[in-house]
Design a protein around this motif. Structure first.
Motif, PDB file in Angstrom:
ATOM      1  N   GLY A 126      46.760  48.952 -46.545  1.00 46.98           N
ATOM      2  CA  GLY A 126      46.134  48.907 -45.237  1.00 46.98           C
ATOM      3  C   GLY A 126      45.453  50.234 -44.978  1.00 46.98           C
ATOM      4  N   THR A 127      44.999  50.442 -43.749  1.00 48.69           N
ATOM      5  CA  THR A 127      44.347  51.697 -43.416  1.00 48.69           C
ATOM      6  C   THR A 127      45.168  52.470 -42.392  1.00 48.69           C
ATOM      7  N   THR A 128      45.208  53.761 -42.575  1.00 44.02           N
ATOM      8  CA  THR A 128      45.831  54.677 -41.626  1.00 44.02           C
ATOM      9  C   THR A 128      44.756  55.630 -41.133  1.00 44.02           C
ATOM     10  N   VAL A 129      44.667  55.776 -39.814  1.00 45.22           N
ATOM     11  CA  VAL A 129      43.637  56.622 -39.212  1.00 45.22           C
ATOM     12  C   VAL A 129      44.309  57.817 -38.550  1.00 45.22           C
ATOM     13  N   VAL A 130      43.855  59.007 -38.895  1.00 47.14           N
ATOM     14  CA  VAL A 130      44.379  60.242 -38.319  1.00 47.14           C
ATOM     15  C   VAL A 130      43.279  60.875 -37.480  1.00 47.14           C
ATOM     16  N   CYS A 131      43.581  61.107 -36.202  1.00 49.53           N
ATOM     17  CA  CYS A 131      42.624  61.742 -35.299  1.00 49.53           C
ATOM     18  C   CYS A 131      43.254  62.999 -34.720  1.00 49.53           C
ATOM     19  N   ILE A 132      42.612  64.129 -34.931  1.00 49.06           N
ATOM     20  CA  ILE A 132      43.084  65.403 -34.394  1.00 49.06           C
ATOM     21  C   ILE A 132      42.156  65.817 -33.258  1.00 49.06           C
ATOM     22  N   ALA A 133      42.718  65.938 -32.048  1.00 50.29           N
ATOM     23  CA  ALA A 133      41.897  66.246 -30.877  1.00 50.29           C
ATOM     24  C   ALA A 133      41.682  67.749 -30.708  1.00 50.29           C
ATOM     25  N   ASP A 134      42.710  68.522 -30.969  1.00 46.34           N
ATOM     26  CA  ASP A 134      42.593  69.975 -30.888  1.00 46.34           C
ATOM     27  C   ASP A 134      43.684  70.567 -31.775  1.00 46.34           C
ATOM     28  N   SER A 135      44.009  71.824 -31.586  1.00 49.11           N
ATOM     29  CA  SER A 135      45.001  72.454 -32.453  1.00 49.11           C
ATOM     30  C   SER A 135      46.420  72.015 -32.140  1.00 49.11           C
ATOM     31  N   CYS A 136      46.596  71.221 -31.062  1.00 51.34           N
ATOM     32  CA  CYS A 136      47.955  70.873 -30.627  1.00 51.34           C
ATOM     33  C   CYS A 136      48.235  69.385 -30.589  1.00 51.34           C
ATOM     34  N   PHE A 137      47.257  68.515 -30.880  1.00 48.78           N
ATOM     35  CA  PHE A 137      47.470  67.074 -30.724  1.00 48.78           C
ATOM     36  C   PHE A 137      46.912  66.295 -31.899  1.00 48.78           C
ATOM     37  N   ALA A 138      47.654  65.263 -32.305  1.00 49.11           N
ATOM     38  CA  ALA A 138      47.166  64.323 -33.314  1.00 49.11           C
ATOM     39  C   ALA A 138      47.660  62.929 -32.980  1.00 49.11           C
ATOM     40  N   GLN A 139      46.817  61.955 -33.249  1.00 47.30           N
ATOM     41  CA  GLN A 139      47.238  60.552 -33.163  1.00 47.30           C
ATOM     42  C   GLN A 139      47.046  59.919 -34.522  1.00 47.30           C
ATOM     43  N   ILE A 140      48.070  59.223 -34.982  1.00 48.74           N
ATOM     44  CA  ILE A 140      48.032  58.572 -36.285  1.00 48.74           C
ATOM     45  C   ILE A 140      48.247  57.083 -36.065  1.00 48.74           C
ATOM     46  N   ASP A 141      47.207  56.290 -36.310  1.00 47.78           N
ATOM     47  CA  ASP A 141      47.341  54.835 -36.265  1.00 47.78           C
ATOM     48  C   ASP A 141      47.842  54.402 -37.638  1.00 47.78           C
ATOM     49  N   LEU A 142      49.152  54.163 -37.721  1.00 51.99           N
ATOM     50  CA  LEU A 142      49.764  53.862 -39.009  1.00 51.99           C
ATOM     51  C   LEU A 142      49.221  52.555 -39.587  1.00 51.99           C
ATOM     52  N   ASN A 143      49.050  51.567 -38.723  1.00 55.88           N
ATOM     53  CA  ASN A 143      48.450  50.287 -39.085  1.00 55.88           C
ATOM     54  C   ASN A 143      47.960  49.627 -37.802  1.00 55.88           C
ATOM     55  N   GLU A 144      47.702  48.326 -37.855  1.00 54.28           N
ATOM     56  CA  GLU A 144      47.155  47.644 -36.689  1.00 54.28           C
ATOM     57  C   GLU A 144      48.158  47.531 -35.549  1.00 54.28           C
ATOM     58  N   THR A 145      49.430  47.662 -35.830  1.00 59.06           N
ATOM     59  CA  THR A 145      50.449  47.404 -34.803  1.00 59.06           C
ATOM     60  C   THR A 145      51.314  48.610 -34.456  1.00 59.06           C
TER      61      THR A 145
END
Length: 208
Positions: free
Chosen positions: A57-76
C-alpha cells in the motif's frame, strides 16, 4: 508528572525529522529500514513524501514544520506526532494514532525525545470513566428535552474519543466519535457533542 519531566532534564533538543528517524519499529508499522531511510532522505528536500510500504500500500509522510509530522499509514489509519517544549533545550513527543473505521478512535501516548514511554496524560481527559467523558464532551441544548438528551447519551456508549493535533501550534483537539444511525439521530447527537481544545503550557495541557 513532575518526576517524569525531571527525568528528562538535560535531554538534547531534537527536530521532528530526527524523531522520525529514531522512532522504534513497532511504532511505525509497514515501514522497513530502507523505506525509513527513503523518508529521511526525501523529507529533507520536500514537505510530503509518498512511499510504497511493506503491505504494497502507500504511506504518506507530511512534515509541516520542525515540530510536526502526520503519517497516513494507509487508507484507514494515521499517526500525528508533535514535539512539545518543556524547556529551551528539552522536548517531549506527543503521538496520536487514529483508526478511522468503523468510527474514529485514537490513542495518545507520550515519549521522551529518545522514545522512552512517559506514563502520564499531562491533564488530558483521555482515560476517565464514561460518565466523566460524557459530562466533559456533551451539553444539552436549551431546545432539547432532558429525556431526549438522556436517550442520545446512550447512543454514545461505549464512549470513544478521537484526537487531532494541530499542525501549527501546541494544541490538541478531542472529539467524541459519533456512531452510525439515522440522519435525525446523528444530527441530534452532533447538537449535544462539543469538541474541546487543550493547549500545552510547558508542563501540561490546559483547556482553551
Amino acid at each position: 508528572m513532575v518526576l517524569a519531566l525531571g527525568m528528562m532534564h538535560g535531554m538534547a533538543q531534537t527536530s521532528i525529522r530526527e524523531a522520525l528517524k529514531t522512532m522504534p519499529q513497532e511504532l511505525l508499522p509497514y515501514i522497513s529500514d530502507d523505506q525509513r531511510k527513503e523518508i529521511d532522505e526525501f523529507t529533507a528536500k520536500q514537505d510530503t513524501v509518498t512511499i510504497k510500504n511493506s503491505l504494497n500500500g502507500t504511506t504518506v509522510v507530511c512534515i509541516a514544520d520542525s515540530c510536526f509530522a502526520q503519517i497516513d499509514l494507509n487508507e484507514t489509519a494515521c499517526m500525528q506526532v508533535r514535539l512539545l517544549p518543556v524547556s529551551d533545550s528539552t522536548r517531549i513527543i506527543c503521538m496520536a494514532k487514529t483508526v478511522k473505521t468503523p468510527i474514529a478512535d485514537s490513542s495518545i501516548r507520550f515519549y521522551s525525545s529518545d522514545w522512552k514511554p512517559i506514563y502520564s496524560e499531562f491533564n488530558l481527559p483521555v482515560n476517565a470513566d464514561a460518565d466523566s467523558m460524557l459530562a466533559e464532551f456533551t451539553q444539552r441544548p436549551d431546545t432539547m428535552t432532558a429525556a431526549r438528551y438522556e436517550e442520545l447519551l446512550k447512543y454514545l456508549e461505549p464512549v470513544i474519543v478521537y484526537a487531532d493535533i494541530a499542525k501549527d501550534n501546541a494544541t490538541i483537539t478531542l472529539s467524541l466519535s459519533i456512531p452510525f444511525g439515522s440522519k435525525e439521530t446523528i444530527d441530534d447527537i452532533r447538537a449535544i457533542t462539543r469538541q474541546k481544545t487543550f493547549k500545552w503550557n510547558g508542563s501540561r495541557f490546559k483547556a482553551c
